[in-house]
Scaffold this motif. Structure first.
Motif, PDB file in Angstrom:
ATOM      1  N   SER A  67       0.832  -1.192   0.000  1.00 14.97           N
ATOM      2  CA  SER A  67       0.000   0.000   0.000  1.00 14.97           C
ATOM      3  C   SER A  67       0.868   1.244   0.000  1.00 14.97           C
ATOM      4  CB  SER A  67      -0.915   0.007   1.234  1.00 14.97           C
ATOM      5  OG  SER A  67      -0.139   0.028   2.410  1.00 14.97           O
ATOM      6  N   VAL A  68       0.244   2.374  -0.341  1.00  9.72           N
ATOM      7  CA  VAL A  68       0.976   3.629  -0.389  1.00  9.72           C
ATOM      8  C   VAL A  68       0.954   4.278   0.977  1.00  9.72           C
ATOM      9  CG1 VAL A  68       1.077   5.915  -1.414  1.00  9.72           C
ATOM     10  CG2 VAL A  68       0.429   3.955  -2.798  1.00  9.72           C
ATOM     11  N   VAL A  69       2.121   4.652   1.479  1.00  7.40           N
ATOM     12  CA  VAL A  69       2.239   5.332   2.755  1.00  7.40           C
ATOM     13  C   VAL A  69       2.675   6.757   2.482  1.00  7.40           C
ATOM     14  CG1 VAL A  69       3.386   5.368   4.988  1.00  7.40           C
ATOM     15  CG2 VAL A  69       2.858   3.180   3.893  1.00  7.40           C
ATOM     16  N   HIS A  70       1.914   7.724   2.993  1.00  3.77           N
ATOM     17  CA  HIS A  70       2.200   9.133   2.753  1.00  3.77           C
ATOM     18  C   HIS A  70       2.916   9.705   3.975  1.00  3.77           C
ATOM     19  CE1 HIS A  70      -0.510   9.033  -0.718  1.00  3.77           C
ATOM     20  NE2 HIS A  70      -1.254   8.263   0.049  1.00  3.77           N
ATOM     21  N   ASN A  71       4.119  10.173   3.802  1.00  2.00           N
ATOM     22  CA  ASN A  71       4.893  10.728   4.904  1.00  2.00           C
ATOM     23  C   ASN A  71       5.045  12.226   4.723  1.00  2.00           C
ATOM     24  OD1 ASN A  71       5.374   8.177   6.015  1.00  2.00           O
ATOM     25  ND2 ASN A  71       7.059   7.836   4.572  1.00  2.00           N
ATOM     26  N   ASN A 118      -1.869  22.011  10.957  1.00  2.00           N
ATOM     27  CA  ASN A 118      -1.255  20.850  10.301  1.00  2.00           C
ATOM     28  C   ASN A 118      -2.067  20.489   9.064  1.00  2.00           C
ATOM     29  OD1 ASN A 118       0.872  20.386  12.172  1.00  2.00           O
ATOM     30  ND2 ASN A 118      -0.588  19.421  13.574  1.00  2.00           N
ATOM     31  N   LEU A 119      -1.390  20.030   8.030  1.00  2.00           N
ATOM     32  CA  LEU A 119      -2.086  19.544   6.848  1.00  2.00           C
ATOM     33  C   LEU A 119      -2.405  18.070   7.035  1.00  2.00           C
ATOM     34  CD1 LEU A 119       0.113  21.232   4.081  1.00  2.00           C
ATOM     35  CD2 LEU A 119      -1.920  22.148   5.235  1.00  2.00           C
ATOM     36  N   CYS A 120      -3.292  17.537   6.218  1.00  2.00           N
ATOM     37  CA  CYS A 120      -3.618  16.118   6.294  1.00  2.00           C
ATOM     38  C   CYS A 120      -2.457  15.290   5.743  1.00  2.00           C
ATOM     39  CB  CYS A 120      -4.903  15.826   5.511  1.00  2.00           C
ATOM     40  SG  CYS A 120      -4.693  15.850   3.708  1.00  2.00           S
ATOM     41  N   ARG A 121      -2.576  13.989   5.746  1.00  2.00           N
ATOM     42  CA  ARG A 121      -1.493  13.106   5.305  1.00  2.00           C
ATOM     43  C   ARG A 121      -1.155  13.289   3.833  1.00  2.00           C
ATOM     44  NH1 ARG A 121      -4.041   7.041   4.758  1.00  2.00           N
ATOM     45  NH2 ARG A 121      -2.249   6.781   3.382  1.00  2.00           N
ATOM     46  N   HIS A 122      -2.075  13.882   3.061  1.00  2.00           N
ATOM     47  CA  HIS A 122      -1.832  14.112   1.639  1.00  2.00           C
ATOM     48  C   HIS A 122      -1.371  15.539   1.358  1.00  2.00           C
ATOM     49  CE1 HIS A 122      -3.666  10.224   0.942  1.00  2.00           C
ATOM     50  NE2 HIS A 122      -4.770  10.620   1.566  1.00  2.00           N
ATOM     51  N   GLY A 123      -1.233  16.352   2.407  1.00  2.00           N
ATOM     52  CA  GLY A 123      -0.723  17.701   2.236  1.00  2.00           C
ATOM     53  C   GLY A 123      -1.762  18.753   1.943  1.00  2.00           C
ATOM     54  N   LEU A 142     -15.762  32.242  12.464  1.00  2.00           N
ATOM     55  CA  LEU A 142     -14.410  32.559  12.009  1.00  2.00           C
ATOM     56  C   LEU A 142     -13.697  31.393  11.333  1.00  2.00           C
ATOM     57  CD1 LEU A 142     -12.804  34.733  14.841  1.00  2.00           C
ATOM     58  CD2 LEU A 142     -13.557  35.453  12.575  1.00  2.00           C
ATOM     59  N   PHE A 143     -14.021  30.183  11.730  1.00  2.00           N
ATOM     60  CA  PHE A 143     -13.293  29.030  11.214  1.00  2.00           C
ATOM     61  C   PHE A 143     -14.261  28.049  10.567  1.00  2.00           C
ATOM     62  CE2 PHE A 143     -10.820  30.716  14.748  1.00  2.00           C
ATOM     63  CZ  PHE A 143      -9.600  30.942  14.123  1.00  2.00           C
ATOM     64  N   ARG A 144     -13.851  27.532   9.435  1.00  2.00           N
ATOM     65  CA  ARG A 144     -14.728  26.641   8.674  1.00  2.00           C
ATOM     66  C   ARG A 144     -14.014  25.328   8.369  1.00  2.00           C
ATOM     67  NH1 ARG A 144     -18.096  28.032   3.106  1.00  2.00           N
ATOM     68  NH2 ARG A 144     -18.935  25.938   2.803  1.00  2.00           N
ATOM     69  N   LEU A 145     -14.696  24.238   8.624  1.00  2.00           N
ATOM     70  CA  LEU A 145     -14.164  22.914   8.305  1.00  2.00           C
ATOM     71  C   LEU A 145     -14.287  22.682   6.806  1.00  2.00           C
ATOM     72  CD1 LEU A 145     -13.019  20.411   9.835  1.00  2.00           C
ATOM     73  CD2 LEU A 145     -15.321  19.445   9.698  1.00  2.00           C
ATOM     74  N   SER A 146     -13.193  22.273   6.170  1.00  2.00           N
ATOM     75  CA  SER A 146     -13.214  22.095   4.715  1.00  2.00           C
ATOM     76  C   SER A 146     -12.854  20.691   4.267  1.00  2.00           C
ATOM     77  CB  SER A 146     -12.261  23.099   4.049  1.00  2.00           C
ATOM     78  OG  SER A 146     -10.936  22.929   4.525  1.00  2.00           O
ATOM     79  N   CYS A 147     -12.205  19.899   5.108  1.00  2.00           N
ATOM     80  CA  CYS A 147     -11.823  18.534   4.735  1.00  2.00           C
ATOM     81  C   CYS A 147     -13.074  17.709   4.439  1.00  2.00           C
ATOM     82  CB  CYS A 147     -11.039  17.895   5.874  1.00  2.00           C
ATOM     83  SG  CYS A 147     -10.806  16.109   5.705  1.00  2.00           S
ATOM     84  N   PRO A 148     -13.244  17.203   3.221  1.00  2.00           N
ATOM     85  CA  PRO A 148     -14.460  16.444   2.888  1.00  2.00           C
ATOM     86  C   PRO A 148     -14.642  15.198   3.751  1.00  2.00           C
ATOM     87  CG  PRO A 148     -13.247  17.027   0.896  1.00  2.00           C
ATOM     88  CD  PRO A 148     -12.354  17.344   2.046  1.00  2.00           C
ATOM     89  N   LEU A 149     -13.537  14.548   4.110  1.00  2.00           N
ATOM     90  CA  LEU A 149     -13.624  13.330   4.916  1.00  2.00           C
ATOM     91  C   LEU A 149     -14.158  13.642   6.312  1.00  2.00           C
ATOM     92  CD1 LEU A 149     -12.924  10.256   4.792  1.00  2.00           C
ATOM     93  CD2 LEU A 149     -10.750  10.864   5.882  1.00  2.00           C
ATOM     94  N   PRO A 298     -10.424   7.859  10.010  1.00  2.00           N
ATOM     95  CA  PRO A 298      -9.011   8.263   9.930  1.00  2.00           C
ATOM     96  C   PRO A 298      -8.934   9.784   9.792  1.00  2.00           C
ATOM     97  CG  PRO A 298      -9.716   7.366   7.824  1.00  2.00           C
ATOM     98  CD  PRO A 298     -10.900   7.249   8.748  1.00  2.00           C
ATOM     99  N   ILE A 299      -8.779  10.484  10.889  1.00  2.00           N
ATOM    100  CA  ILE A 299      -8.965  11.935  10.897  1.00  2.00           C
ATOM    101  C   ILE A 299      -7.894  12.680  10.102  1.00  2.00           C
ATOM    102  CG2 ILE A 299     -10.231  11.905  13.065  1.00  2.00           C
ATOM    103  CD1 ILE A 299      -7.700  12.831  14.475  1.00  2.00           C
ATOM    104  N   ASN A 300      -6.795  12.030   9.772  1.00  2.00           N
ATOM    105  CA  ASN A 300      -5.764  12.682   8.963  1.00  2.00           C
ATOM    106  C   ASN A 300      -5.822  12.274   7.494  1.00  2.00           C
ATOM    107  OD1 ASN A 300      -4.474  14.192  11.041  1.00  2.00           O
ATOM    108  ND2 ASN A 300      -3.551  12.304  11.797  1.00  2.00           N
ATOM    109  N   GLY A 301      -6.866  11.529   7.116  1.00  2.00           N
ATOM    110  CA  GLY A 301      -7.034  11.143   5.725  1.00  2.00           C
ATOM    111  C   GLY A 301      -6.963   9.645   5.528  1.00  2.00           C
ATOM    112  N   ASN A 302      -7.616   9.154   4.463  1.00  2.00           N
ATOM    113  CA  ASN A 302      -7.530   7.738   4.116  1.00  2.00           C
ATOM    114  C   ASN A 302      -6.810   7.581   2.783  1.00  2.00           C
ATOM    115  OD1 ASN A 302      -9.414   8.342   2.089  1.00  2.00           O
ATOM    116  ND2 ASN A 302     -11.154   7.646   3.302  1.00  2.00           N
TER     117      ASN A 302
END
Length: 347
Positions: A67-71, A118-123, A142-149, A298-302
């Motif tokens: 599998s692909v691991v994003h660092n 911090n950015l997600c695992r995909h940047g 003032l702050f808006r959630l934008s991550c679709p996941l 997976p709060i930092n991305g799948n």
């Protein structure tokens, strides 16, 4: 047939044969902010590598199972200080991701004063700061959630009574372990309310700092009474008098993602870190993320969520995507715009 047509056709055939996922990073060179009057850059990106990652914060390695691991690769970031809070400044690439692949409406650079620390695992950014006075309308949140996941996970959680559950948690007795009570000389009760009040106070301070030169504009639009209420509101525009009212889990998570320290650890147990509630972002947003993790999110991305946020990726019908409920209701009011028409969210 013209030579240019032949070249374009051949290129499309090559792209369609490219394997996916496992995007290999290729830093973009075309970046500029899309203005409302400009044609969408979606079409111009057809000549970009669709499997390349947008951000240069990420590299891809192959795991033991193939599998692909994003660092994440640490790199210098630009910050801005607002009301004694340090925020991560958005890049042009991140602004394009937010407007073209996350919220689907035009954003002026002056409207977005920060992104998630911090950015997600995909940047990609997971939330952003929305300036209260730089848009066509005044904005109390003032702050808006934008991550679709994360939007998908919280939409589902709120649909199951998440707002009430979070409000009940906030009202429940604040339990502190004997060790922490002894070490910090703190009372047994009060740390949840303290964290809630700190989050609302931070919103007020940041809003006043951002809008300090626009008070005449605010008063002229809202009147003096409503202007004062607007400036004194907390998270998601909540009035200060409404204690223990969470109102919107999305807003608290977005606040936490933007204000927390980049080095903070959201996996720490709430009860063991109550003394630092004011230092590590939003106590409710942090607790909500812990709940999502327990629910298997997976709060930092799948492995596939990058397919929506990567502006260099030309979407296919099998790609993962999610349009937040708030965006869907807005599109029903305003009608589909050019960004959603090009993107073609599949539901």
């Amino acid at each position: 047939m013209h030579l240019s047509a032949i070249t374009t056709s051949c290129f499309v055939l090559i792209v369609s044969a490219t394997a996916k996922p496992a995007p290999t990073q290729t830093p973009p060179t075309f970046i500029s902010i899309v203005q409302p009057h400009q044609e969408s850059l979606y079409r111009s990106r057809r000549c970009s590598n669709p499997s390349s990652l947008q951000s240069s914060d990420v590299e891809n390695n192959e795991g033991n199972d193939g599998s692909v691991v994003h660092n994440t690769i640490p790199k210098p970031t630009t910050t801005v200080n607002i009301a004694n809070h340090t925020f991560r400044s958005p890049t042009n690439e991140q602004l394009q991701t937010i407007q073209d692949r996350q919220v689907f409406h035009a954003l002026q650079p002056s409207q977005v004063f920060c992104t998630s620390s911090n950015l997600c695992r995909h940047g990609h950014p997971q939330a952003f700061g929305f300036h209260p006075t730089k848009g066509r309308k005044l904005v109390s949140g003032l702050f808006r959630l934008s991550c679709p996941l994360l939007c998908e996970a919280i939409d589902e959680y709120e649909g199951e009574g998440g707002v009430r559950q979070m409000s009940d948690w906030l009202r429940s007795k604040d339990v502190i372990t004997d060790r922490k009570r002894h070490d910090n000389n703190r009372h047994e009760e009060g740390w949840k309310r303290e964290g809630y009040e700190n989050a609302n106070a931070a919103q007020q301070q940041i809003r006043r700092e951002l809008a300090k030169d626009d008070m005449k504009k605010i008063v002229s639009r809202m009147g003096e009474y409503n202007a004062n209420a607007f400036m004194g509101s907390g998270v998601a525009g909540i009035p200060p008098s409404q204690t223990y009212n969470v109102k919107c889990v999305h807003a608290h998570v977005a606040d936490h993602l933007c204000r927390r320290s980049p080095s903070s650890n959201d996996n720490d147990n709430d009860d063991d870190n109550n003394s630092k509630a004011e230092e590590d972002g939003n106590i409710i947003g942090k607790h909500a993320l812990q709940i999502l993790e327990k629910r298997g999110v997976p709060i930092n991305g799948n492995d596939v969520c990058w397919q929506q946020c990567n502006v260099n990726h030309e979407r296919e019908s099998s790609d993962w995507s999610y349009l937040a409920k708030k965006n869907r209701s807005g599109l029903r009011r305003r009608g589909e715009n050019s960004r959603t028409a090009k993107f073609r969210i599949i539901e």
